[in-house]
Design a protein around this motif. Structure first.
Motif, PDB file in Angstrom:
ATOM      1  N   ALA A 140       0.889   4.486  -2.776  1.00  0.00           N
ATOM      2  CA  ALA A 140       0.597   5.726  -2.240  1.00  0.00           C
ATOM      3  C   ALA A 140       1.365   6.527  -2.762  1.00  0.00           C
ATOM      4  CB  ALA A 140       0.660   5.876  -0.827  1.00  0.00           C
ATOM      5  N   ARG A 196       1.174  -1.317  -0.035  1.00  0.00           N
ATOM      6  CA  ARG A 196       0.360  -0.019  -0.401  1.00  0.00           C
ATOM      7  C   ARG A 196       0.481   0.960   0.010  1.00  0.00           C
ATOM      8  NH1 ARG A 196      -5.207  -0.770   1.011  1.00  0.00           N
ATOM      9  NH2 ARG A 196      -6.091  -2.952   1.550  1.00  0.00           N
ATOM     10  N   THR A 212      -6.285   3.237  -1.478  1.00  0.00           N
ATOM     11  CA  THR A 212      -5.219   4.559  -1.135  1.00  0.00           C
ATOM     12  C   THR A 212      -4.984   5.082  -2.259  1.00  0.00           C
ATOM     13  OG1 THR A 212      -4.932   2.168   0.435  1.00  0.00           O
ATOM     14  CG2 THR A 212      -3.039   4.173  -0.299  1.00  0.00           C
TER      15      THR A 212
END
Length: 460
Positions: A7, A3, A115
């Motif tokens: 991001a 993640r 995300t």
């Protein structure tokens, strides 16, 4: 993909989208400052001017207050020195939306769509805030909430839509995937209704955009002499003509939406009390922008036949959707169950075939209307869903392609969202209903056994 990596990539995408948009706004202005204004250029005005163009391209309204010295030198009434500029050059909007959608699709395929969407939107909002803080000037002033919220929305909304579509079609787990599996587990033709509505809407919207682009092209070709005459009347050099052309290209998507509104019937306005539509054209004093020379001064009633084109787009969407509908074969809408294997029955059948004895096969039963008919309600819902969604998107297009370009009567320019939504929705509804609601005759089942022999003898 982790993640954190998603991001970081989403933040990079948002930064690149904002940087490219700002560069596209600043580049022609820089050339104009260097070669047009020369040593007398005030370079402190370059960044505020470019930032204002970028903000306008992201749907931010600008409060224009022209200096009194300029009004006096140009001979302009002081009352016309203050107005709102809100007609957006949608090329910036389209670029940001496409970039956001691509970023969201990648995040969705990495199983971290939330995300990616949230990070990219926050970074774009932060960049918009920095642009607003550093580009203040007395000539073009945006509202603070618009300068931050609207650019963020231009990035966030397409990203969210693209992520949702990708999750629905490709994800194997997650909230959207669970909702999809629950919907597809339902019977009576409801399993694929959301996907069919989305597919039909995409086809209809793509068709409308194509029609709008064709309308702009035909108009420019037919009235090219007027466009050239307005260029010549501007009395600009090659550099000024190039900058003017780039500015008009930034408004090309806006003109495409105007073309959609014209073909659909409601048309658009070029000022308060004006109208440009197939039913008739009523124009006042048109701004001397060259591309507006393509606007027809008069129209013929035969142009009302253009409304058949959106109906044809609806037919195309209906055909695409209808070709993917499968008629249920049972009352519950599920395929007929396959009988389980019976060893004793299979052994007896093998023994009969080994002896060469004739096997009498009963004729297949005639199709039963109660079991073969398609459910009507899901098809009606799909048809209405395509029409409503297409009308809503057309209203959104009309809203972002309308606004103000000057004082007085020029405060109302562009199509009316409500009228465009109603016209497009009804036209697509008629076209889609022609095919989606039409019954499909069940295919004839082949005759076997004695029934087939009897038919052959009868033919003989």
């Amino acid at each position: 993909m982790h993640r954190l990596v998603v991001a970081l990539l989403a933040a990079f995408d948002a930064a690149v989208a904002a940087a490219v948009g700002l560069a596209a706004a600043l580049a022609p202005l820089t050339v104009l400052f260097v070669f047009g204004l020369g040593e007398g250029a005030d370079w402190r005005a370059l960044w505020p001017a470019g930032a204002s163009v970028w903000q306008l391209g992201h749907l931010v309204s600008l409060e224009i207050s022209l200096p009194g010295e300029f009004l006096a030198d140009a001979g302009i009434d002081a009352d016309a020195g203050t107005f709102v500029l809100s007609l957006a050059p949608l090329a910036f909007t389209v670029f940001t939306a496409v970039f956001a959608a691509r970023s969201a699709i990648r995040a969705s395929r990495a199983d971290a769509w939330a995300t990616g969407v949230v990070t990219g939107s926050l970074v774009f909002a932060a960049i918009a805030s920095a642009v607003w803080v550093t580009s203040g000037n007395e000539v073009a002033t945006p509202a603070a909430w618009q300068a931050i919220a609207l650019p963020a929305a231009v990035f966030a909304v397409p990203a969210l839509v693209a992520a949702a579509v990708t999750e629905w079609s490709e994800a194997g787990a997650g909230l959207v995937a669970r909702l999809r599996d629950r919907v597809e587990a339902s019977g009576n033709g409801w399993a694929h209704a959301p996907a069919l509505i989305a597919r039909g809407t995409a086809v209809a919207v793509a068709g409308l955009v194509g029609l709008g682009g064709a309308a702009v092209t035909v108009s420019l070709v037919a009235r090219g002499a007027e466009v050239i005459a307005l260029f010549q009347s501007a009395h600009v050099d090659a550099l000024g003509a190039a900058v003017m052309t780039l500015g008009q290209l930034a408004y090309l998507p806006t003109l495409v939406v105007w073309g959609i509104a014209f073909i659909a019937g409601p048309g658009f306005a070029l000022g308060t009390g004006t109208a440009v539509s197939p039913a008739g054209t009523q124009l006042g004093i048109v701004p001397g922008i060259p591309v507006l020379g393509a606007v027809p001064e008069t129209t013929s009633t035969f142009l009302l036949l253009l409304v058949l084109l959106p109906v044809g787009v609806g037919v195309l969407a209906g055909w695409v959707v209808r070709s993917r509908m499968v008629a249920p074969r049972t009352v519950a809408g599920e395929p007929a169950p396959v009988p389980a294997s019976d060893p004793e029955r299979d052994a007896a059948l093998a023994a009969l075939l080994a002896t060469g004895a004739p096997v009498e096969v009963a004729p297949a039963p005639e199709p039963d209307a109660a079991t073969d008919a398609e459910p009507v309600v899901p098809r009606v819902v799909v048809t209405l869903g395509i029409a409503v969604a297409t009308g809503a998107i057309a209203a959104l297009f009309a809203w972002i392609a309308s606004g103000s370009v000057g004082p007085g009567r020029l405060a109302e320019v562009g199509p009316a969202p409500g009228a465009v939504a109603l016209a497009v929705g009804l036209e697509v509804l008629v076209g889609a209903a022609i095919l989606i609601l039409s019954p499909v005759r069940a295919p004839r089942r082949p005759l076997t056994g004695t029934a087939a022999r009897g038919s052959a003898e009868a033919d003989g």
